[in-house]
Design an enzyme around this catalytic site. Structure first.
Site, PDB file in Angstrom:
ATOM      1  CG  ASP A 132     -44.824 -49.819 -27.655  1.00 22.37           C
ATOM      2  OD1 ASP A 132     -45.867 -49.201 -27.386  1.00 22.37           O
ATOM      3  OD2 ASP A 132     -44.828 -50.853 -28.339  1.00 22.37           O
ATOM      4  CG  HIS A 156     -43.944 -44.802 -21.226  1.00 21.50           C
ATOM      5  ND1 HIS A 156     -42.895 -45.111 -20.387  1.00 21.50           N
ATOM      6  CD2 HIS A 156     -43.961 -45.780 -22.163  1.00 21.50           C
ATOM      7  CE1 HIS A 156     -42.317 -46.231 -20.798  1.00 21.50           C
ATOM      8  NE2 HIS A 156     -42.952 -46.664 -21.885  1.00 21.50           N
ATOM      9  CG  ASP A 162     -46.928 -35.294 -16.960  1.00 28.31           C
ATOM     10  OD1 ASP A 162     -46.948 -36.200 -17.810  1.00 28.31           O
ATOM     11  OD2 ASP A 162     -46.533 -34.137 -17.210  1.00 28.31           O
ATOM     12  CD  GLU A 187     -47.175 -46.701 -23.742  1.00 32.36           C
ATOM     13  OE1 GLU A 187     -47.367 -47.496 -22.809  1.00 32.36           O
ATOM     14  OE2 GLU A 187     -46.595 -47.007 -24.801  1.00 32.36           O
TER      15      GLU A 187
HETATM   16  O1  9MR Z   1     -54.034 -50.087 -23.910  1.00 32.47           O
HETATM   17  C1  9MR Z   1     -53.652 -51.349 -23.429  1.00 32.47           C
HETATM   18  C2  9MR Z   1     -54.325 -51.615 -22.120  1.00 32.47           C
HETATM   19  O2  9MR Z   1     -55.709 -51.660 -22.288  1.00 32.47           O
HETATM   20  C3  9MR Z   1     -53.824 -52.888 -21.516  1.00 32.47           C
HETATM   21  O3  9MR Z   1     -54.368 -53.053 -20.234  1.00 32.47           O
HETATM   22  C4  9MR Z   1     -52.298 -52.871 -21.464  1.00 32.47           C
HETATM   23  C5  9MR Z   1     -51.692 -54.132 -20.909  1.00 32.47           C
HETATM   24  O4  9MR Z   1     -51.908 -55.194 -21.736  1.00 32.47           O
HETATM   25  O5  9MR Z   1     -51.775 -52.652 -22.751  1.00 32.47           O
HETATM   26  C6  9MR Z   1     -52.155 -51.426 -23.314  1.00 32.47           C
HETATM   27  O6  9MR Z   1     -51.617 -51.334 -24.561  1.00 32.47           O
HETATM   28  C7  9MR Z   1     -50.241 -51.046 -24.653  1.00 32.47           C
HETATM   29  C8  9MR Z   1     -49.655 -52.079 -25.584  1.00 32.47           C
HETATM   30  O7  9MR Z   1     -49.671 -53.334 -24.960  1.00 32.47           O
HETATM   31  C9  9MR Z   1     -48.238 -51.741 -26.025  1.00 32.47           C
HETATM   32  N1  9MR Z   1     -48.177 -50.412 -26.547  1.00 32.47           N
HETATM   33  C10 9MR Z   1     -48.657 -49.399 -25.656  1.00 32.47           C
HETATM   34  C11 9MR Z   1     -50.082 -49.656 -25.262  1.00 32.47           C
HETATM   35  C12 9MR Z   1     -50.618 -48.572 -24.335  1.00 32.47           C
HETATM   36  O8  9MR Z   1     -50.020 -48.576 -23.098  1.00 32.47           O
HETATM   37  O1  9MR Z   2     -42.491 -48.991 -22.921  1.00 25.81           O
HETATM   38  C1  9MR Z   2     -43.409 -50.044 -22.896  1.00 25.81           C
HETATM   39  C2  9MR Z   2     -44.797 -49.534 -23.025  1.00 25.81           C
HETATM   40  O2  9MR Z   2     -44.948 -48.922 -24.272  1.00 25.81           O
HETATM   41  C3  9MR Z   2     -45.801 -50.630 -22.839  1.00 25.81           C
HETATM   42  O3  9MR Z   2     -47.102 -50.111 -22.757  1.00 25.81           O
HETATM   43  C4  9MR Z   2     -45.502 -51.408 -21.598  1.00 25.81           C
HETATM   44  C5  9MR Z   2     -46.401 -52.607 -21.460  1.00 25.81           C
HETATM   45  O4  9MR Z   2     -46.224 -53.474 -22.530  1.00 25.81           O
HETATM   46  O5  9MR Z   2     -44.178 -51.856 -21.562  1.00 25.81           O
HETATM   47  C6  9MR Z   2     -43.249 -50.801 -21.623  1.00 25.81           C
HETATM   48  O6  9MR Z   2     -41.967 -51.329 -21.624  1.00 25.81           O
HETATM   49  C7  9MR Z   2     -41.504 -51.776 -20.378  1.00 25.81           C
HETATM   50  C8  9MR Z   2     -41.288 -53.261 -20.451  1.00 25.81           C
HETATM   51  O7  9MR Z   2     -42.509 -53.923 -20.623  1.00 25.81           O
HETATM   52  C9  9MR Z   2     -40.572 -53.754 -19.214  1.00 25.81           C
HETATM   53  N1  9MR Z   2     -39.361 -53.007 -18.995  1.00 25.81           N
HETATM   54  C10 9MR Z   2     -39.557 -51.589 -18.866  1.00 25.81           C
HETATM   55  C11 9MR Z   2     -40.212 -51.039 -20.113  1.00 25.81           C
HETATM   56  C12 9MR Z   2     -40.568 -49.541 -20.026  1.00 25.81           C
HETATM   57  O8  9MR Z   2     -39.918 -48.723 -19.307  1.00 25.81           O
END
Ligand code: 9MR
Ligand code: 9MR
Ligand code: ZN
Length: 569
Positions: free
Chosen positions: A162, A481, A527, A536
């Site tokens: 993201d 992702h 994947d 991601e």
């Molecule tokens: O790395 C994070 C993981 O430990 C958590 O369980 C998760 C849900 O809170 O979030 C991960 O961090 C994401 C962040 O919230 C948004 N950017 C992408 C991060 C990696 O997925």
């Molecule tokens: O793309 C987002 C990813 O980077 C984060 O780790 C994740 C958790 O915060 O959220 C992903 O975004 C999703 C969103 O939370 C809900 N709608 C779908 C999005 C991704 O496809």
């Protein structure tokens, strides 16, 4: 109706290889173990012409709990010839891998360069980014959430797949890169990353960190408090970064963000002193300002997403470890008693017993270990030897416990079932880092090679025979992702991106849909770009890999000084 959040690409592929090795390769004198999940009597090492160069007996290891696999092992440690090879057995073969010097150099370059590709607020030019160019992104005005103010804050790295930028996550990645530099400066002095700052006389990895540090300092308020994150209200769809036109906000402050910012600026100030006095001074002032704010605000200020905001939270319910780390870095930087006293007092009585492991955790959320390492390693004359010894035993004890886990694992991973959560590859790499320090603190040969063993798991010696780093190996993740990767129309993903890895909790709907309940933890991976809780990428999953590779390359340099660092290929 089209859903821009869903690529719907069917990217699931099964490895054509059934013998699992590290796809980057092995140092010639390293222990070399390939894993297979079928029975065979003998295995062979073959070269590119298919000629058999070595033969050995396959041995049965036993049942592996985390993968649910019966494991057979091909040990070719005695084979030390340099070149490109495969393992064959029972009519099956492994992916190609190298043996020799420099097997991890390209990967070291790629995983370090990954940060450049995640830069926000600037154009990525062809000269530096090759095919992966884009125009400047997220340069618009930033609103202060809940306030009428507007700020001009651009820069820093995108966090992950993201486009958010989050202080505590950014600090963690940046700090781990800075530590890597601090521990292994030799390998970074010769690492030319082909970034706009290359050739400036400052090691490129530090210039890359500076790109993040400059942004981090902009997230600091004039009173020393620090905004927790800068994102849109909701994540963008799968668009290029410059196509993400959502309004940008900085969201409320948190005490973890202030403490982390203080810590990383203090650390960076120490490192930059050698290269740029003025910048080092600026970093020191930022660190002091946030430390003062922490003193005036002794209670935790937690971050929660305001209603309507759906981007990452990075919430923390405890900030003692962050304050502890800040005190350690401030002491290392200034030598002043007040920081020293705070550090010792927090070490001795700041954590309740259930949180003792906070003192050795390496981030992103729990950062105490970074503080402990700083205290152990900094050269201040008046350090408390008892505390140092105690801290070292803490790291060493943990490393023995991890070593036992690695011994029990058919794949050699120092992981138990519970460790396969969101971002398990980070856990795997943190364990590698712990082996590196345990080796340094004890000289016990039990730890030698164990960091490497963890890397082997990351790079292909796992139940899918997949390399979790994009662009590394014949069968590697290619559909993470990662928004630009999904939107740029280029088939090959940007190289050097470390994917989160198996996650038995299947925290996204697509993973739940694709992976059957009850799948063994180590096999909870696919994947697929829609499975953000599996594949991601983030900056703080890349940074520990850079650390481990810096260690391995530095070890190699020491062993064979003749062999010049051939940068890339
Ligand atoms: O790395 C994070 C993981 O430990 C958590 O369980 C998760 C849900 O809170 O979030 C991960 O961090 C994401 C962040 O919230 C948004 N950017 C992408 C991060 C990696 O997925
Ligand atoms: O793309 C987002 C990813 O980077 C984060 O780790 C994740 C958790 O915060 O959220 C992903 O975004 C999703 C969103 O939370 C809900 N709608 C779908 C999005 C991704 O496809
Ligand atoms: Zn951007």
């Amino acid at each position: 109706m089209s859903n821009t959040y869903f690529t719907g690409k069917n990217t699931a592929r099964i490895s054509p290889f059934r013998i699992f090795t590290d796809q980057a390769g092995y140092h010639e004198n390293a222990r070399k173990i390939a894993v297979m999940t079928f029975r065979a009597d003998i295995f062979a090492v073959i070269d590119e012409n298919g000629d058999k160069l070595y033969e050995g007996a396959v041995t049965y290891f036993g049942f592996d709990e985390c993968s649910g696999d019966d494991i057979y092992i091909a040990d070719f440690s005695a084979f030390t010839k340099r070149g490109s090879f495969r393992i064959t057995a029972g009519g099956e073969q492994s992916a190609v891998f190298r043996i020799g010097n420099g097997v991890y150099r390209k990967l070291f370059y790629d995983t370090s360069k990954a940060f450049y590709y995640l830069r926000c607020g600037c154009k990525l030019e062809e000269k530096y980014a090759g095919r992966y160019t884009h125009s400047a992104c997220h340069t618009g005005t930033v609103h202060v959430f809940g306030d009428n103010k507007e700020l001009d804050i651009h820069g820093g790295w995108h966090d992950a797949g993201d486009y958010g930028r989050y202080v505590t996550a950014g600090v963690c990645a940046c700090a781990q890169l800075l530590y890597a530099y601090k521990m292994f400066p030799d390998v970074f002095r010769s690492l030319d990353l082909d970034i706009p700052e290359s050739g400036s006389g400052i090691p490129d990895i530090l210039s890359e960190c500076r790109y993040e540090l400059d942004w981090l300092m902009k997230m600091q308020r004039s009173d020393g408090a620090v905004y927790h994150k800068l994102t849109t209200m909701r994540h963008a769809g799968f668009v290029m970064p410059e196509g993400d036109n959502g309004e940008l906000f900085v969201f409320p402050i948190s005490s973890s963000a202030a403490a982390d910012l203080c810590a990383v600026c203090a650390l960076a100030s120490r490192i930059f002193a050698e290269f740029d006095k003025e910048y080092s001074e600026k970093l020191k002032e930022a660190a002091e300002l946030s430390y003062k704010w922490l003193e005036e605000n002794p209670e935790i200020i937690r971050f929660c997403n305001p209603i309507g905001c759906e981007t990452g939270i990075y919430g923390e319910d405890n900030d003692t470890d962050n304050r502890y780390w800040a005190a350690a870095e401030m002491f290392a930087l200034t030598g002043e008693d007040k920081y020293h006293e705070e550090l010792i007092s927090l070490y001795r009585s700041g954590f309740d017993e259930s949180r003792n492991y906070y003192k050795s955790a390496l981030g992103y959320s729990i950062t105490g270990g970074l503080g402990s390492l700083t205290y152990i390693l900094c050269d201040r004359p008046d350090k408390n030897e008892d505390v140092i010894n105690d801290m070292k035993s803490m790291f060493i004890g943990e490393a023995y416990w991890l070593a036992d886990k690695a011994d029990k694992s058919g794949y050699g991973a120092a992981m138990s079932k519970e460790d396969y959560f969101w971002g398990s590859n980070m856990e795997l790499m943190h364990h590698a880092v712990k082996f590196i320090f345990a080796e340094k603190f004890t000289n016990d040969s039990r730890f030698t090679g164990l960091a490497e063993e963890q890397l082997h798991v990351l790079l292909g010696r796992n139940p899918f025979g997949i390399s979790y780093v994009t662009g590394c190996g014949e069968f590697s993740c290619n559909y993470p992702h990662l928004r630009p990767a999904a939107a740029d129309g280029i088939e090959e993903c940007i190289p050097g991106m470390v994917c989160g890895g198996p996650n038995s909790y299947l925290d996204d709907w697509r993973a739940k849909q694709l992976i059957p309940q009850g799948t063994p933890p180590m096999k909870c991976f696919i994947d697929d770009p829609d499975c953000y809780s599996l594949n991601e990428v983030t900056i703080y999953w890349n940074s520990p890999v850079v650390f481990v590779l810096a260690y391995l390359n530095s070890k190699e340099n020491k062993g064979t000084s003749k062999n010049r660092f051939e940068q890339r290929k």
